[in-house]
Design a protein around this motif. Structure first.
Motif, PDB file in Angstrom:
ATOM      1  N   ARG A 291     -16.107 -14.459  -3.582  1.00  0.00           N
ATOM      2  CA  ARG A 291     -14.981 -14.132  -2.702  1.00  0.00           C
ATOM      3  C   ARG A 291     -13.787 -13.627  -3.506  1.00  0.00           C
ATOM      4  NH1 ARG A 291     -11.277 -18.171   0.797  1.00  0.00           N
ATOM      5  NH2 ARG A 291     -10.116 -16.548   1.869  1.00  0.00           N
ATOM      6  N   ILE A 292     -13.488 -14.284  -4.610  1.00  0.00           N
ATOM      7  CA  ILE A 292     -12.361 -13.871  -5.445  1.00  0.00           C
ATOM      8  C   ILE A 292     -12.636 -12.505  -6.067  1.00  0.00           C
ATOM      9  CG2 ILE A 292     -11.091 -14.399  -7.573  1.00  0.00           C
ATOM     10  CD1 ILE A 292     -11.397 -17.391  -6.794  1.00  0.00           C
ATOM     11  N   HIS A 293     -13.840 -12.307  -6.548  1.00  0.00           N
ATOM     12  CA  HIS A 293     -14.209 -11.034  -7.184  1.00  0.00           C
ATOM     13  C   HIS A 293     -14.110  -9.868  -6.191  1.00  0.00           C
ATOM     14  CE1 HIS A 293     -16.071  -8.263  -9.934  1.00  0.00           C
ATOM     15  NE2 HIS A 293     -16.985  -7.961  -9.011  1.00  0.00           N
ATOM     16  N   SER A 294     -14.549 -10.090  -4.964  1.00  0.00           N
ATOM     17  CA  SER A 294     -14.554  -9.018  -3.964  1.00  0.00           C
ATOM     18  C   SER A 294     -13.258  -8.955  -3.150  1.00  0.00           C
ATOM     19  CB  SER A 294     -15.739  -9.194  -3.014  1.00  0.00           C
ATOM     20  OG  SER A 294     -15.556 -10.346  -2.217  1.00  0.00           O
ATOM     21  N   HIS A 295     -12.358  -9.896  -3.371  1.00  0.00           N
ATOM     22  CA  HIS A 295     -11.098 -10.004  -2.615  1.00  0.00           C
ATOM     23  C   HIS A 295     -11.344 -10.160  -1.114  1.00  0.00           C
ATOM     24  CE1 HIS A 295      -8.263  -9.161  -5.897  1.00  0.00           C
ATOM     25  NE2 HIS A 295      -9.280  -8.488  -6.412  1.00  0.00           N
ATOM     26  N   GLU A 296     -12.448 -10.819  -0.778  1.00  0.00           N
ATOM     27  CA  GLU A 296     -12.799 -11.053   0.614  1.00  0.00           C
ATOM     28  C   GLU A 296     -11.790 -12.017   1.250  1.00  0.00           C
ATOM     29  OE1 GLU A 296     -16.098 -13.559   3.118  1.00  0.00           O
ATOM     30  OE2 GLU A 296     -16.645 -12.806   1.143  1.00  0.00           O
TER      31      GLU A 296
ATOM     32  N   ASP B 290      -3.391 -15.486   1.800  1.00  0.00           N
ATOM     33  CA  ASP B 290      -2.519 -14.335   1.948  1.00  0.00           C
ATOM     34  C   ASP B 290      -1.131 -14.624   1.392  1.00  0.00           C
ATOM     35  OD1 ASP B 290      -1.017 -12.145   2.966  1.00  0.00           O
ATOM     36  OD2 ASP B 290      -2.334 -12.003   4.707  1.00  0.00           O
TER      37      ASP B 290
ATOM     38  N   ILE C  42      -8.678 -12.082   1.037  1.00  0.00           N
ATOM     39  CA  ILE C  42      -7.615 -12.437   0.103  1.00  0.00           C
ATOM     40  C   ILE C  42      -6.649 -11.254   0.042  1.00  0.00           C
ATOM     41  CG2 ILE C  42      -7.020 -12.954  -2.291  1.00  0.00           C
ATOM     42  CD1 ILE C  42      -9.840 -14.146  -2.596  1.00  0.00           C
ATOM     43  N   ASN C  43      -5.382 -11.526   0.314  1.00  0.00           N
ATOM     44  CA  ASN C  43      -4.362 -10.486   0.221  1.00  0.00           C
ATOM     45  C   ASN C  43      -3.295 -10.922  -0.766  1.00  0.00           C
ATOM     46  OD1 ASN C  43      -2.514  -8.372   0.643  1.00  0.00           O
ATOM     47  ND2 ASN C  43      -1.490  -9.551   2.238  1.00  0.00           N
ATOM     48  N   LEU C  44      -3.140 -10.162  -1.829  1.00  0.00           N
ATOM     49  CA  LEU C  44      -2.112 -10.434  -2.822  1.00  0.00           C
ATOM     50  C   LEU C  44      -1.020  -9.359  -2.813  1.00  0.00           C
ATOM     51  CD1 LEU C  44      -4.397 -11.614  -5.767  1.00  0.00           C
ATOM     52  CD2 LEU C  44      -3.181 -13.008  -4.089  1.00  0.00           C
ATOM     53  N   THR C  45      -1.037  -8.474  -1.801  1.00  0.00           N
ATOM     54  CA  THR C  45      -0.037  -7.423  -1.659  1.00  0.00           C
ATOM     55  C   THR C  45       1.039  -7.893  -0.684  1.00  0.00           C
ATOM     56  OG1 THR C  45      -1.775  -5.768  -1.975  1.00  0.00           O
ATOM     57  CG2 THR C  45       0.337  -5.004  -1.074  1.00  0.00           C
TER      58      THR C  45
ATOM     59  N   SER D 120      -8.023 -16.858   5.836  1.00  0.00           N
ATOM     60  CA  SER D 120      -7.707 -15.962   4.730  1.00  0.00           C
ATOM     61  C   SER D 120      -6.627 -16.564   3.835  1.00  0.00           C
ATOM     62  CB  SER D 120      -7.259 -14.595   5.261  1.00  0.00           C
ATOM     63  OG  SER D 120      -6.054 -14.725   5.978  1.00  0.00           O
TER      64      SER D 120
END
Length: 168
Positions: A62-67, A137, A69-72, A135
Motif C-alpha cells: 500500500r505504501i509503495h503504490s500510494h494506495e 491523508d 494515501i495522499n501526501l499532497t 485513507s
C-alpha cells in the motif's frame, strides 16, 4: 488501550473529591466523544487487521503504490467542494477535542493545545495507514488540526467566560 483510557478517567473521576456534577457530565461526555472518534476512525478494527498474516506485506504494498494515501496538501479541495461532508466532517471532528483541552488543562497555551491536537490527528492517520480502514491523508491532518484549534479558540473566547468551575 481504550479500556486503559476508561480506567484512567475512572481514577480521575473518583479520586477527585472536588469534581462537581458538571465535571462528571463533562468527563462522561468526553468518554462518549473519544469512543465515537475511535469508532469512526477504525481504531476498534486495529487488532483484527494487525492479526492478519499478510498484514505487513499489504502495508508495504500500500505504501509503495500510494494506495489510498495522499501526501499532497489541499488535494481534497480539488476533489470535493468546501461544503462536502468529507471536508466538513474532518474539520468538525476534533472541534470538541479543542474544547476539552480547555476544560481539562488549566490555561492551556496555544502551543500546548496545538501539539496535543496535532499528535492526536497524526496518530489517527497513522492508525488508518496501519489498518487500511480508511485513507491516510495529509488533508485530514490539516482539517482535523484546524478544527481542533477552532475548538480551543471557542473555549478561549466563549466557554472560558462562563461561570462554570472546572471539575478538578
Amino acid at each position: 488501550p481504550f479500556i486503559l483510557l476508561l480506567f484512567f478517567l475512572y481514577i480521575i473521576a473518583f479520586s477527585s473529591r472536588s469534581l462537581t456534577a458538571i465535571g462528571y457530565i463533562i468527563l462522561a461526555s468526553f468518554c462518549v466523544y473519544v469512543f465515537f472518534v475511535l469508532k469512526l476512525t477504525g481504531y476498534f478494527d486495529l487488532s483484527f487487521r494487525l492479526a492478519s498474516p499478510d498484514w505487513l506485506h499489504n502495508i508495504k504494498q500500500r505504501i509503495h503504490s500510494h494506495e489510498r494515501i495522499n501526501l499532497t496538501p489541499f488535494k481534497v479541495f480539488h476533489i470535493y467542494s468546501a461544503s462536502n461532508v468529507q471536508i466538513i466532517g474532518n474539520f468538525i471532528m476534533l472541534i470538541p477535542l479543542g474544547i476539552y483541552i480547555g476544560l481539562f488543562i488549566n490555561n492551556p497555551s496555544f502551543i500546548k493545545a496545538f501539539t496535543i491536537i496535532l499528535l492526536t490527528t497524526v496518530s489517527i492517520e497513522l492508525m488508518q495507514l496501519l489498518t487500511n480502514y480508511r485513507s491516510t491523508d495529509i488533508d485530514d491532518v490539516i482539517l482535523n488540526t484546524t478544527g481542533g484549534i477552532m475548538g480551543w479558540i471557542i473555549y478561549q473566547t466563549v466557554l472560558k467566560q462562563l461561570p462554570i468551575k472546572k471539575g478538578r
